[in-house]
Design an enzyme around this catalytic site. Structure first.
Site, PDB file in Angstrom:
ATOM      1  N   HIS A 150     -37.463  -3.509   4.722  1.00 42.79           N
ATOM      2  CA  HIS A 150     -39.077  -3.875   5.337  1.00 42.79           C
ATOM      3  C   HIS A 150     -39.541  -5.449   5.913  1.00 42.79           C
ATOM      4  CE1 HIS A 150     -39.341   0.012   4.624  1.00 42.79           C
ATOM      5  NE2 HIS A 150     -39.485   0.169   3.754  1.00 42.79           N
ATOM      6  N   HIS A 161     -46.465   2.697   7.657  1.00 39.83           N
ATOM      7  CA  HIS A 161     -45.739   2.954   6.050  1.00 39.83           C
ATOM      8  C   HIS A 161     -46.812   4.255   5.399  1.00 39.83           C
ATOM      9  CE1 HIS A 161     -43.479   2.968   1.779  1.00 39.83           C
ATOM     10  NE2 HIS A 161     -42.360   2.538   2.829  1.00 39.83           N
ATOM     11  N   GLU A 215     -42.441   8.038   7.180  1.00 44.69           N
ATOM     12  CA  GLU A 215     -42.026   7.345   8.182  1.00 44.69           C
ATOM     13  C   GLU A 215     -41.056   7.305   9.757  1.00 44.69           C
ATOM     14  OE1 GLU A 215     -39.690   4.244   5.796  1.00 44.69           O
ATOM     15  OE2 GLU A 215     -41.237   5.654   3.741  1.00 44.69           O
TER      16      GLU A 215
END
Length: 381
Positions: free
Chosen positions: A138, A210, A346
């Site tokens: 991420h 997210h 996601e």
């Protein structure tokens, strides 16, 4: 005698026009409130989008983050259906599992935190260790979720646009990247999240939204009873480090099959390698190829009747069942989010795409524009 009707008509027209103008102003006004101060004294803000049906989205310029999303159940009762925090401190903490964030530069995992681009090798932070195997996750130690964006309310569109310029070399990525993220709340009960990004040097990216969803509106309850449908007949198996092996495996005959509406908890504990490696569901499903923005997932809470439909123009959706939530920290209103009390859906490019030539490309070159559209449509039945 003839003047009165004319005056009446003019007054009526004025009344209608004023009413329409006032209605437009009322539905498009975007309050901007203080969310809290960061340790360096900067102030995070909270933008509130509300539509004519009473749905309300609160979004912060810290991480371009969806802080809360209030939607009605089948009885019309509004409730926040997302996990998150009440202040910036929570979103900046090490405990934050990317609640509601705009994630980047590269959402999901990159093997060993390394990739090669145009013959040059790049090394990124290895800030995640599933199965004891380090990887990049991420965007790194300070990804897009932990930086301040510049927010601009757009009342005419009932939207807010956030801009962030990521400098060349930030978190190890090449190129100065300029990213704009726009949240729009429509009167069709859609929350749109749209991204546009450009670079001055060839780079890789996979910008992802997210949010953690619990459609019951009660963050203490499990999402195992939620009914999920995924528009995907393949998924990406992984190794023990949750890095895709490169295979696109059929879901048919496995606990990964959500082509028909299925309760999340029905098969989550089955003796199946993918579930063992992920501690439950934490995989990318390959969406059935179709042009443009199309349906990717449908989630329903059978008790409240709330339904979330997610559409996208990306090739995959990562379904994560909240396996690593463990009640160890407090979220909104002091709630300690327990195991599997929320799930993520996601939409994205494939994980580890920079290292796997058979996957859709994650490369962005100067002169090109990266785009990602994700639409959340809420209803109740």
């Amino acid at each position: 005698m003839k003047v009165a009707p004319l005056m009446t008509l003019m007054a009526a027209a004025c009344l209608v026009g004023c009413k329409e103008s006032g209605s437009s102003s009322a539905t498009s006004k975007i309050p901007v409130d203080t969310f809290g101060k960061l340790s360096d004294g900067r102030e995070a803000k909270l933008f509130t989008l509300t539509n004519k049906n009473g749905l309300r989205a609160k979004i912060s310029d810290l991480g371009a983050t969806l802080v809360s999303m209030e939607v009605p159940d089948k009885a019309g009762k509004l409730a926040d259906v997302t996990h998150g925090f009440d202040s910036p401190e929570g979103y900046l903490s090490d405990d934050n599992p990317y609640f509601g964030a705009t994630v980047g530069r590269f959402g999901n995992r990159i093997k060993d935190g390394k990739f090669t681009l145009d013959g040059k090798s790049y090394t990124l932070a290895t800030n995640n260790e599933p199965g004891g195997i380090p990887c990049h996750l991420h965007g790194g130690k300070v990804g897009f979720n932990k930086v301040m964006w510049t927010g601009e309310a757009k009342p005419d569109a009932n939207a807010v646009t956030f801009t962030y310029v990521s400098k060349d070399g930030e978190e190890g990525y090449p190129g100065t990247l300029t990213t704009k993220v726009t949240y729009t709340l429509t009167d069709a009960n859609e929350l749109k999240w749209e991204v546009a990004a450009t670079t001055d040097a060839t780079t890789v990216l996979n910008i992802v939204h997210h949010s953690y969803w619990n459609l019951s509106g009660d963050p203490n309850t499990s999402i195992n009873d939620h009914i999920l449908t995924l528009e995907a007949d393949k998924y990406l198996p992984t190794n023990a480090g949750l890095i895709p092996t490169g295979v696109q495996a059929p879901v048919a005959g496995t606990p990964m099959d959500f082509t028909k509406p299925t309760a999340i908890g029905d098969r989550v504990n089955e003796d199946f390698e993918a579930l063992k490696l992920g501690g439950g569901y934490d995989h990318a499903w390959v969406l059935t190829p179709k042009p443009g923005v199309r349906l990717a997932a449908r989630l329903k809470d059978p008790k409240t009747g709330r339904v979330l439909e997610i559409s996208t123009d990306k090739p995959a959706v990562q379904f994560y069942g909240g396996n690593f939530l463990d009640g160890s920290f407090a979220g909104k209103k002091g709630v300690k989010y327990a195991h599997r009390t929320a799930c993520c859906l996601e939409t994205e490019n494939f994980p580890d795409a920079p290292n796997q030539p058979s996957f859709p490309t994650a490369v962005l070159k100067p002169g090109e524009t990266y785009t990602h559209t994700m639409v959340h449509k809420f209803s109740a039945e």
